[in-house]
Design an enzyme around this catalytic site. Structure first.
Site, PDB file in Angstrom:
ATOM      1  N   SER A 138      62.143 -54.128 -32.632  1.00 45.52           N
ATOM      2  CA  SER A 138      60.894 -54.176 -31.863  1.00 45.52           C
ATOM      3  C   SER A 138      60.489 -52.822 -31.294  1.00 45.52           C
ATOM      4  O   SER A 138      59.307 -52.570 -31.072  1.00 45.52           O
ATOM      5  CB  SER A 138      61.011 -55.192 -30.738  1.00 45.52           C
ATOM      6  OG  SER A 138      62.161 -54.926 -29.955  1.00 45.52           O
ATOM      7  N   GLU A 148      50.945 -55.399 -16.311  1.00 40.68           N
ATOM      8  CA  GLU A 148      52.293 -55.385 -15.737  1.00 40.68           C
ATOM      9  C   GLU A 148      53.199 -54.727 -16.764  1.00 40.68           C
ATOM     10  O   GLU A 148      52.877 -54.705 -17.952  1.00 40.68           O
ATOM     11  CB  GLU A 148      52.772 -56.827 -15.465  1.00 40.68           C
ATOM     12  CG  GLU A 148      53.438 -57.532 -16.647  1.00 40.68           C
ATOM     13  CD  GLU A 148      52.532 -57.743 -17.860  1.00 40.68           C
ATOM     14  OE1 GLU A 148      51.304 -57.724 -17.696  1.00 40.68           O
ATOM     15  OE2 GLU A 148      53.070 -57.923 -18.980  1.00 40.68           O
ATOM     16  N   LYS A 186      54.604 -53.323 -28.827  1.00 40.83           N
ATOM     17  CA  LYS A 186      53.623 -53.539 -27.756  1.00 40.83           C
ATOM     18  C   LYS A 186      52.252 -52.995 -28.159  1.00 40.83           C
ATOM     19  O   LYS A 186      51.225 -53.503 -27.722  1.00 40.83           O
ATOM     20  CB  LYS A 186      54.092 -52.867 -26.463  1.00 40.83           C
ATOM     21  CG  LYS A 186      55.416 -53.408 -25.928  1.00 40.83           C
ATOM     22  CD  LYS A 186      55.277 -54.772 -25.291  1.00 40.83           C
ATOM     23  CE  LYS A 186      56.603 -55.402 -24.940  1.00 40.83           C
ATOM     24  NZ  LYS A 186      56.516 -56.770 -24.461  1.00 40.83           N
TER      25      LYS A 186
HETATM   26  C1  LIG Z   1      61.164 -52.600 -27.285  1.00 44.06           C
HETATM   27  C2  LIG Z   1      60.957 -53.943 -26.683  1.00 44.06           C
HETATM   28  N1  LIG Z   1      61.371 -55.034 -27.363  1.00 44.06           N
HETATM   29  C3  LIG Z   1      61.228 -56.274 -26.870  1.00 44.06           C
HETATM   30  C4  LIG Z   1      60.654 -56.481 -25.624  1.00 44.06           C
HETATM   31  C5  LIG Z   1      60.550 -57.865 -25.122  1.00 44.06           C
HETATM   32  O1  LIG Z   1      59.242 -58.375 -25.135  1.00 44.06           O
HETATM   33  P1  LIG Z   1      58.801 -59.522 -26.119  1.00 44.06           P
HETATM   34  O2  LIG Z   1      59.806 -60.629 -26.026  1.00 44.06           O
HETATM   35  O3  LIG Z   1      57.457 -59.922 -25.612  1.00 44.06           O
HETATM   36  O4  LIG Z   1      58.741 -58.967 -27.484  1.00 44.06           O
HETATM   37  C6  LIG Z   1      60.189 -55.382 -24.869  1.00 44.06           C
HETATM   38  C7  LIG Z   1      59.563 -55.566 -23.562  1.00 44.06           C
HETATM   39  O5  LIG Z   1      59.248 -54.662 -22.828  1.00 44.06           O
HETATM   40  C8  LIG Z   1      60.355 -54.071 -25.425  1.00 44.06           C
HETATM   41  O6  LIG Z   1      59.943 -52.978 -24.765  1.00 44.06           O
END
Ligand SMILES: Cc1ncc(COP(=O)(O)O)c(C=O)c1O
Length: 408
Positions: free
Chosen positions: A376, A108, A86
């Site tokens: 992520s 949000e 993020k």
């Molecule tokens: C650690 C993490 N991975 C993935 C996501 C999913 O979001 P996105 O599909 O936009 O990567 C989030 C959303 O809050 C998240 O905190």
């Protein structure tokens, strides 16, 4: 993408009349920045000094041995400042806000990661900051609420609707309509009206650029497959963009919750509970019933618990460039447990979805092949949910005694 933000018919900008001028201003600022190589350089410099870019690509030696097939690599977005990918998006948008001369940001948040990242960015750039968060998510992710407030943000729990991410987005748009002059809405994923999908995925593309270079340096070859979890789609698009023109299979993993047949899931691209619709300012697959009413979503991972999905990913589903799968809550906890014990890394519950699918497929790939899993974010934020899933009695005792000490 065409010039109105459509990806093979998905996307667009369905916005109220009062926001048209604000969106035009944003499109112009974004296009100017995209054409200006010094802006990208400024972004890369900021991320390498303030966050942890380039994030490493870790060879998961023990998991590879355990599964016995393709070599498994982990792209470590968990090592970003604030613990998730993020940060890439918010710091980029922060630079853009400064360029536009605005002084206040709103956002949000679902899992809270985007909220913490936005509050951090606001503190660094000196912006006022308001975060909208569904009441259910406020309860699930209290530690992130604590940090947002300590970072100086005002956190507003949203009590409307099902009190999760989609309701928080609606409230953020309501705020923006009344405060357009000084305020920028830092949307946290590659959804919403144009130019958000293009802009967010552009900032996140840094993941794929690095991952492609790193795997080639390490292996001398491209990976057979790249895996990423899919909430709104930003981390998946971030890593996938590095490999779009390569003969690499791209696999997006959605929240299968309690199983696709249970109806308690958040899978828009591989369940039969979704249909194409227009909501929250853009056209994509939404989890909705035959009357167009949004369905309730469920996932153990708050960040994947969203009714819509990036229009770019809907287009990739239709043209077959990305394959979509779903992982159940149970599979996610098992994968998380294995990753912890075998590699000593703590994936976020969201990221663990990507690991589930990679673990299912790696054994059937050849030992000469490799795969990349995008981690992520880090799982520290999920300690309450994970501890419940592991049914750890000593953790429970600790929480109860802590609660009692507050009551005393
Ligand atoms: C650690 C993490 N991975 C993935 C996501 C999913 O979001 P996105 O599909 O936009 O990567 C989030 C959303 O809050 C998240 O905190």
């Amino acid at each position: 993408m065409n010039d109105r933000g459509y990806y093979d018919g998905f996307g667009g900008a369905f916005i109220p009349e009062v926001l048209v001028a604000t969106f035009d201003e944003l499109v112009t600022a974004f296009e100017d920045a995209r054409r200006d190589p010094s802006f990208w350089q400024e972004y890369v410099d900021l991320m390498s000094t303030y966050s942890c870019r380039p994030t490493p690509l870790t060879f998961a030696e023990n998991l590879t041995r355990h599964f016995g097939g393709a070599r498994i690599y982990i792209k470590r977005e968990d090592l970003n400042h604030t613990g998730a990918h993020k940060a890439n998006n918010v710091m980029g948008q922060g630079l853009l806000v400064r360029r536009m001369g605005k002084t206040r940001v709103i956002a949000e948040t679902g899992a809270g990661q985007h909220g913490v990242a936005t509050a951090t960015m606001a503190a660094k750039f000196g912006f006022d900051c308001t975060i909208y968060m569904g009441e259910v998510d406020v309860d699930r992710q209290r530690p992130n609420v604590f940090w947002m407030e300590r970072l100086g943000a005002e956190v507003i729990p949203v009590k409307e609707g099902t009190r999760i991410l989609k309701d928080a987005i609606n409230e953020a748009f309501r705020d923006w309509v009344t405060n357009m002059d000084n305020t920028h809405y830092v949307l946290g994923t590659a959804c919403g009206p144009h130019p958000f999908p293009a802009m967010v995925s552009w900032f996140q593309s840094v993941i794929g650029q690095e991952a492609r270079r790193q795997i080639l340096e390490r292996e001398g070859n491209l990976p057979a497959r790249v895996y990423a979890c899919v909430g709104g789609g930003s981390n998946a698009l971030g890593v996938f963009q590095g490999f779009l023109d390569d003969p690499v299979e791209l696999v997006g993993v959605e929240a299968g919750g309690e199983g696709l047949e249970s109806g308690r899931h958040a899978s828009r691209l591989c369940s039969r509970d979704a249909g194409i619709g227009i909501a929250q300012g853009y056209k994509t697959y939404f989890l909705q019933n035959d009357d167009g009413q949004m369905r309730e979503t469920h996932s153990v991972a708050a960040g994947l618990d969203y009714v819509g999905v990036s229009p770019m990913l809907s287009a990739f589903r239709e043209n077959g460039r990305v394959r979509f799968e779903a992982a159940t809550d149970r599979e996610v906890i098992d994968a998380l447990s294995l990753t912890l014990r075998k590699e000593g890394v703590i994936p976020a519950l969201e990221s663990a979805h990507a690991f589930v699918q990679a673990f299912k497929e790696a054994p059937s790939l050849g030992t000469g092949q490799c795969v990349v899993v995008n981690q992520s974010g880090r799982g520290d934020k999920d300690i309450f949910t994970i501890a419940d899933a592991f049914e750890d009695p000593r953790w429970r005792e600790f929480i109860v005694s802590k609660a009692e000490s507050y009551r005393a």
